[in-house]
Design an enzyme around this catalytic site. Structure first.
Site, PDB file in Angstrom:
ATOM      1  N   ASP A   1     -10.964  30.516  -8.173  1.00 11.49           N
ATOM      2  CA  ASP A   1     -10.930  31.264  -9.424  1.00 11.49           C
ATOM      3  C   ASP A   1     -10.753  30.305 -10.594  1.00 11.49           C
ATOM      4  O   ASP A   1      -9.822  29.496 -10.586  1.00 11.49           O
ATOM      5  CB  ASP A   1      -9.743  32.240  -9.334  1.00 11.49           C
TER       6      ASP A   1
ATOM      7  N   HIS B   1     -10.504  31.216 -14.002  1.00 17.38           N
ATOM      8  CA  HIS B   1     -10.068  31.872 -15.242  1.00 17.38           C
ATOM      9  C   HIS B   1      -8.892  31.113 -15.840  1.00 17.38           C
ATOM     10  O   HIS B   1      -7.794  31.149 -15.295  1.00 17.38           O
ATOM     11  CB  HIS B   1      -9.651  33.309 -14.964  1.00 17.38           C
TER      12      HIS B   1
END
Lengths: 456, 141
Positions: free
Chosen positions: B14, B16
């Protein structure tokens, strides 16, 4: 000003006499070499006498020197977590010019102590915990190290919260306390440990290896050869004209790799894991060498030798025979074109494998945004130059193809070796001697080094 | 002011980064020593960092819907590696789609996390819980 520079290696004691000059920084007046002698000052004196004889009249030259003789500086590294403080301790020891003899993480066991005492290193570099971090492992390990033989000096460079306890527990034996090699996960600080290792080298190790006599006579203190090179690489890099570069020093027993350069903004944008990389980095490979380590090198770098032999249309058993011959007789030099070619393949394979170990890795990770790169270690793919030093590379071996042999490693990750660098040669193998001269004439030694690098 | 060390990061593949930066700024201001590992952090990296820094809590973020796969087994791995008293918090878009929050929370609590947070949560509330949990943990020592 004239500078007499000597490097005592494990096989050869080499020297050069330089004179400062406005045009090229340092002008080479003469050079000399002799096999390294059992009693190290003997070979040193022979080289010195030859150089001084050639020097003729004038003021006595300034003497600067380095040594990697008798196996160099042996360091065992101890950390807490392998990827953090142990990695930081290893990097710090390598940057100080050490050869890492063994590594330990988490808790030391009685078995570890037995192993350490059986073949004691010169120094045990003891780290663990960031500042304010773990102290329990450090306490345990300090108590264990009370049983370490006093032949090995302990340099403590761990969590500063535990430094007093370490001093208390180990205070009655050879011990140096330095700054933490990893005070914060984002900020390795090898400088304190490097300085402490250098101090121990001068105060205890130099004395033990018959070098004290030379310190007294020359009035100059030596550095370990790889430390001299490490500092010189930093100075060459700071000059800026080479751009970002790597330097290879391939010898009979080992291959040293240095790299200097910071990531570009584009490289910085790639997600990364692990310890932040230092601007100047050194690694050394004890199984990749041209003579004493020829057999292990041929084994470890098989992927490279096979590919390079095929490219040149050479038979594989020819190399095996050559490796056996030089392993048996380390003084053997190639006598004809074929042997020169085989030696060249072995050299290119050694530096190819050494560079692949020095370079970082990029792995492709699949995310919801598609494939994304994740980097570990140093990305050298965009580096501008690779400098080849050491006698075996000075004959102008073309090393760039060796960096391209293994684009992916055994786990499918991209190997971040230089891909389009300019190859430069230290044809006269003067860099280690200029590295010594750098301590007394920094600007001139950098200029001289740059001017002596040639393209093949 | 607390002097506890906490480890932050976004788990798995991930990337983000924005929420992670906000958490770092918030908890630093709240008085914690924050060790932020950034994005794309593996379970072992969280644990390595927590051991080395002597951290009291690991705060795991997951935004891209694969949280269940990435977060499973972290508690066991902590125990296996000697972190037997660490607090584990997890928050973000932990599963794909609009799953029932209570069910998600149940699932992650069963995995061994001490607190589970939805994507939108008042950080002040998290800070209060973290302070309580750390105090309880310190008392239990």
């Amino acid at each position: 000003m004239r500078i007499l520079s000597v490097d005592i290696g494990s096989t050869w004691t080499k020297g050069a006499l330089f004179e400062t000059c406005p045009a090229e920084g340092l002008r080479l007046l003469s050079r000399a070499h002799t096999p390294t002698t059992e009693h190290l000052p003997e070979g040193f004196s022979r080289v010195e006498a030859e150089l001084v004889r050639d020097a003729g009249e004038g003021d006595p030259p300034l003497v600067v020197w380095s040594s990697s003789a008798q196996g160099g500086l042996a360091v065992a590294a101890l950390g807490l977590v392998p990827d953090w403080t142990l990695a930081a301790a290893r990097a710090a020891a390598l940057s100080a010019g050490a050869r890492i003899t063994s590594v330990y993480s988490y808790q030391l066991t009685p078995r570890d102590l037995t192993r350490l005492n059986a073949a004691p290193p010169d120094i045990l570099l003891f780290s663990g915990g960031t500042d304010g971090g773990n102290t329990a492992f450090v306490s345990h390990n300090a108590r264990m190290l009370r049983d370490l033989t006093p032949e090995a000096v302990i340099v403590y460079a761990g969590n500063r919260d535990a430094a007093d306890e370490v001093a208390q527990v180990l205070g009655d034996r050879p011990l140096e306390i330095a700054d933490n090699v990893l005070p914060d996960l984002r900020e390795p600080t090898p400088e304190g440990a490097r300085e402490a290792i250098r101090r121990v080298f001068l105060e205890r190790i130099v004395r033990g290896k018959g070098l004290a006599e030379l310190v007294g006579r020359t009035g100059a203190q030596p550095r370990p050869t790889p430390l001299a090179m490490f500092e010189y690489v930093g100075a060459l890099g700071a000059d800026g004209r080479l751009g970002r570069f790597a330097l290879l020093d391939l010898g009979g027993a080992t291959c040293d790799v240095y790299s200097h350069g910071e990531p570009t903004p584009a490289e910085r944008a790639v997600a990364s894991a692990g310890l932040p990389e230092p601007v100047t980095k050194r690694t050394v490979e004890g199984d990749l060498g041209m003579r004493v380590s020829a057999r292990p090198a041929a084994e470890a770098a098989r992927a490279w030798t096979e590919r390079l032999l095929d490219e040149r249309g050479l038979a594989h058993d020819g190399l095996a025979a050559w490796v056996a011959a030089v392993q048996a007789d380390p003084a053997r030099l190639p006598a004809d074109d074929r042997e020169r070619e085989l030696d060249g393949v072995l050299a290119a394979a050694c530096v190819g494998a050494a560079m692949a170990r020095h370079a970082g890795r990029i792995e492709l990770v699949y995310t919801h945004e598609g494939p994304t790169e994740l980097r570990r270690g140093k990305d050298l793919r965009g580096f501008d130059a690779v400098v080849c030093s050491g006698g075996f590379l000075s004959r102008g071996v073309d090393v760039l193809p060796a960096f391209l042999v293994l684009p992916f490693d055994e786990r499918g990750r991209i190997v971040c070796a230089p891909a389009r660098a300019r190859i430069l040669h230290d044809r006269e193998y003067l860099l280690p001697l200029l590295a010594n001269a750098w301590t007394v004439a920094p600007e001139a030694a950098v200029r001289a080094g740059l001017s002596r690098l040639t393209t093949p | 002011m607390s002097t506890h060390t906490i480890v932050l990061g976004v788990i798995g593949a991930d990337c983000h980064a924005v929420g992670n930066k906000i958490l770092e700024a918030f908890f630093t201001r709240a008085g914690y020593r924050v060790v932020n590992l950034g994005v794309m952090v593996s379970q072992d990296e969280f644990i390595d960092a927590a051991i080395e820094t002597g951290a009291a809590a690991i705060l795991v973020s997951s935004l891209y819907g694969h949280g269940e796969i990435d977060c499973a087994g972290l508690r066991d791995r902590c125990l296996e590696r000697g972190l037997d008293r660490i607090l584990l918090y997890v928050g973000g878009n932990l599963v794909v789609g609009k799953a029932d929050l209570a069910a998600t929370r149940e699932k992650f609590l069963a995995m061994g996390y001490d607190r589970v947070f939805p994507p939108s949560v008042e950080l002040d509330e998290v800070a209060v819980l973290l302070r309580q949990d750390l105090a309880a943990k310190d008392e239990g020592r």
